[in-house]
Design a protein around this motif. Structure first.
Motif, PDB file in Angstrom:
ATOM      1  N   ALA A  97     -20.215   3.809 -26.711  1.00 27.56           N
ATOM      2  CA  ALA A  97     -19.230   2.931 -26.482  1.00 27.56           C
ATOM      3  C   ALA A  97     -18.606   3.714 -25.252  1.00 27.56           C
ATOM      4  N   LEU A 106     -17.613   2.075 -21.632  1.00 29.74           N
ATOM      5  CA  LEU A 106     -16.212   2.092 -20.844  1.00 29.74           C
ATOM      6  C   LEU A 106     -16.464   2.756 -19.579  1.00 29.74           C
ATOM      7  N   ALA A 121     -17.630  -3.709 -24.290  1.00 29.87           N
ATOM      8  CA  ALA A 121     -16.681  -3.294 -23.592  1.00 29.87           C
ATOM      9  C   ALA A 121     -15.651  -4.257 -22.844  1.00 29.87           C
ATOM     10  N   VAL A 154     -14.453  -0.897 -28.606  1.00 26.81           N
ATOM     11  CA  VAL A 154     -15.739  -1.543 -28.325  1.00 26.81           C
ATOM     12  C   VAL A 154     -16.771  -1.273 -29.445  1.00 26.81           C
TER      13      VAL A 154
END
Length: 72
Positions: free
Chosen positions: A64, A68, A29, A47
């Motif tokens: 992912a 984030l 990320a 990502v």
């Protein structure tokens, strides 16, 4: 600090797999955010792509998105 954790996660085969993937997802990320043009936020797809290309791991969209969110 994150990059030390990423390097350790890539090499430490005794680390719990969920913890290992979470660390690598956070690293992916961060890399994805760094590589995008100014003002563009990375997506879970960004990502996942970086994780695969840079770390040779496959992460799912949920992991992912979590990475984030943790990145802020």
């Amino acid at each position: 600090m994150l990059w030390r954790l990423v390097l350790a996660a890539l090499q430490d085969d005794t680390l719990d797999e969920d913890r290992r993937l979470a660390i690598l997802a956070r690293g992916a990320a961060r890399l994805a955010a760094h590589r995008l043009p100014e003002g563009r936020r990375p997506t879970p797809d960004d990502v996942m792509r970086v994780a695969f290309e840079e770390f040779s791991i496959v992460i799912d969209a949920d992991r992912a998105r979590t990475a984030l969110r943790q990145q802020g």
